[in-house]
Design an enzyme around this catalytic site. Structure first.
Site, short mmCIF file in Angstrom:
data_model
loop_
_atom_site.label_atom_id
_atom_site.label_comp_id
_atom_site.label_asym_id
_atom_site.label_seq_id
_atom_site.Cartn_x
_atom_site.Cartn_y
_atom_site.Cartn_z
N GLU A 16 -6.27 -4.40 10.35
CA GLU A 16 -5.24 -3.39 10.55
C GLU A 16 -5.57 -2.56 11.79
O GLU A 16 -6.32 -1.58 11.71
CB GLU A 16 -5.17 -2.45 9.35
CG GLU A 16 -4.75 -3.11 8.06
CD GLU A 16 -4.11 -2.11 7.10
OE1 GLU A 16 -3.01 -2.36 6.65
OE2 GLU A 16 -4.72 -1.05 6.86
N ASN B 206 0.87 -1.18 0.00
CA ASN B 206 0.00 0.00 0.00
C ASN B 206 0.90 1.23 0.00
O ASN B 206 1.42 1.62 1.05
CB ASN B 206 -0.90 -0.02 1.25
CG ASN B 206 -1.77 1.22 1.35
OD1 ASN B 206 -1.83 2.02 0.42
ND2 ASN B 206 -2.44 1.39 2.49
N LYS C 30 0.11 4.21 -0.46
CA LYS C 30 -0.59 5.42 0.02
C LYS C 30 -0.28 6.58 -0.95
O LYS C 30 -0.19 6.36 -2.14
CB LYS C 30 -0.19 5.73 1.46
CG LYS C 30 -0.38 4.50 2.37
CD LYS C 30 -0.26 4.78 3.82
CE LYS C 30 -0.44 3.49 4.61
NZ LYS C 30 -0.46 3.70 6.04
N GLY D 86 1.75 2.65 10.76
CA GLY D 86 2.74 3.72 10.63
C GLY D 86 3.38 4.13 11.94
O GLY D 86 4.04 5.17 12.02
N GLU E 186 -7.40 5.23 7.18
CA GLU E 186 -7.10 6.62 6.81
C GLU E 186 -8.25 7.23 6.01
O GLU E 186 -8.52 8.43 6.11
CB GLU E 186 -5.77 6.67 6.02
CG GLU E 186 -4.59 6.43 6.97
CD GLU E 186 -3.37 5.82 6.32
OE1 GLU E 186 -3.29 5.77 5.08
OE2 GLU E 186 -2.48 5.37 7.08
N SER F 54 2.57 -1.74 10.48
CA SER F 54 4.01 -1.80 10.77
C SER F 54 4.65 -3.16 10.47
O SER F 54 5.53 -3.61 11.19
CB SER F 54 4.29 -1.37 12.22
OG SER F 54 3.94 -0.02 12.40
N HIS G 148 -9.91 1.65 4.17
CA HIS G 148 -8.71 1.84 4.97
C HIS G 148 -9.01 2.85 6.09
O HIS G 148 -9.77 3.81 5.87
CB HIS G 148 -7.56 2.33 4.08
CG HIS G 148 -6.24 2.28 4.77
ND1 HIS G 148 -5.86 3.22 5.70
CD2 HIS G 148 -5.22 1.39 4.70
CE1 HIS G 148 -4.66 2.92 6.16
NE2 HIS G 148 -4.24 1.80 5.58
P1 PGA Z 1 2.23 0.59 7.70
O1 PGA Z 1 0.85 0.81 6.94
O2 PGA Z 1 2.81 -0.71 7.23
O3 PGA Z 1 3.07 1.78 7.32
O4 PGA Z 1 1.93 0.55 9.16
C1 PGA Z 1 -0.02 -0.27 6.67
C2 PGA Z 1 -1.30 0.24 6.07
O5 PGA Z 1 -1.76 1.32 6.45
O6 PGA Z 1 -1.90 -0.43 5.20
#
Ligand code: PGA
Length: 251
Positions: free
Chosen positions: A166, A9, A11, A172, A96, A212, A94
């Site tokens: 998630e 991903n 982003k 993140g 976000e 992460s 997601h």
């Molecule tokens: P991350 O993001 O691996 O940077 O924690 C995962 C995601 O948001 O899909």
């Protein structure tokens, strides 16, 4: 035996240059991996990615779609365009997008229907906040998101979905759910799918972990019985790291 899936991903990151750099390192490893590999770049990079992955076995994903097929939705992307660019997978719901763009469970569900109607596999993201985990409402939160995301889908359409668990507190942040914590959540998610769609679909249903994921923790997470792959954010932008994640051997 469920196949493993590792999805990048990106982003709102990446570039045409990153596609080239990533594939230079990743493609030679594709013959050693047993995972399906998907890259989900920003939409403006789909065309470049489509050309670059031809013949490599790497598949293309999107990060979002609109539920309508066309119309006055400035800035949005139609599933028909995603199809034109070879998209086979699409991240949906997601955290976000739920947080920053206030996407509701209803909107998310309608996007899932649109994707399924057009033969694209939705990767439905569900996960609890830190407050919800601390207050003990994480199981309820996640199962509600799951039920609402799949509501109204026929059993056969539920078969066409993938779920990514998630936890928001792990995205993140460098804080990963422990393999046991993640596996437990995947177990209850699978149990819920069994009650919605039956044992056969639940047994074959892919549930990814995201939050992460990195080179160090991939093996322990993906070796867990209920974890069928990873949705990788930050580490998927680092060519060597993502390649190592894809090449990890699981128990
Ligand atoms: P991350 O993001 O691996 O940077 O924690 C995962 C995601 O948001 O899909």
């Amino acid at each position: 035996m469920r196949a493993k899936l590792v999805a990048a991903n990106w982003k709102m990151n990446g570039s045409v240059y990153l596609i080239e750099k990533m594939l230079d390192v990743l493609v030679p490893c594709m013959s050693n991996t047993t995972c399906k590999v998907v890259i989900c770049p920003p939409n403006v990079l789909l065309s470049s990615l489509k050309n670059a992955v031809e013949g490599t076995g790497i598949e293309i994903g999107a990060q979002n779609v609109h539920s309508e097929l066309s119309g006055a939705y400035t800035g949005e992307t139609s599933v028909k365009l995603l199809k034109e660019f070879g998209v086979k997978w699409c991240i949906i719901g997601h955290s976000e997008r739920r947080i920053h763009f206030e996407e509701s469970d209803d909107f998310i569900r309608s996007k899932i229907e649109t994707l399924i109607d057009h033969g694209i596999i939705p990767i439905l993201c569900i996960g609890e906040s830190l407050e919800q985990r601390d207050s003990g409402t994480h199981e309820k939160t996640v199962l509600t998101q799951l039920r609402n995301g799949l509501a109204g889908l026929s059993i056969e359409d539920q078969r066409r979905c993938v779920v990514a668990y998630e936890p928001i507190w792990a995205i993140g942040t460098g804080k990963t759910a422990s393999p046991e914590q993640a596996n437990f959540m995947h177990t209850i998610i699978r149990k819920e799918i069994k009650s919605l769609a039956g044992k056969e679909i639940a047994d074959n249903f892919q549930i990814l972990y995201g939050g992460s994921v990195n080179v160090e923790n991939t093996k322990s997470l993906l070796s867990m019985s209920e974890i069928d792959g990873a949705l990788v954010g930050g580490a998927s932008l680092i060519t060597d790291d993502f390649t190592q994640i894809v090449a990890t051997e699981f128990n």
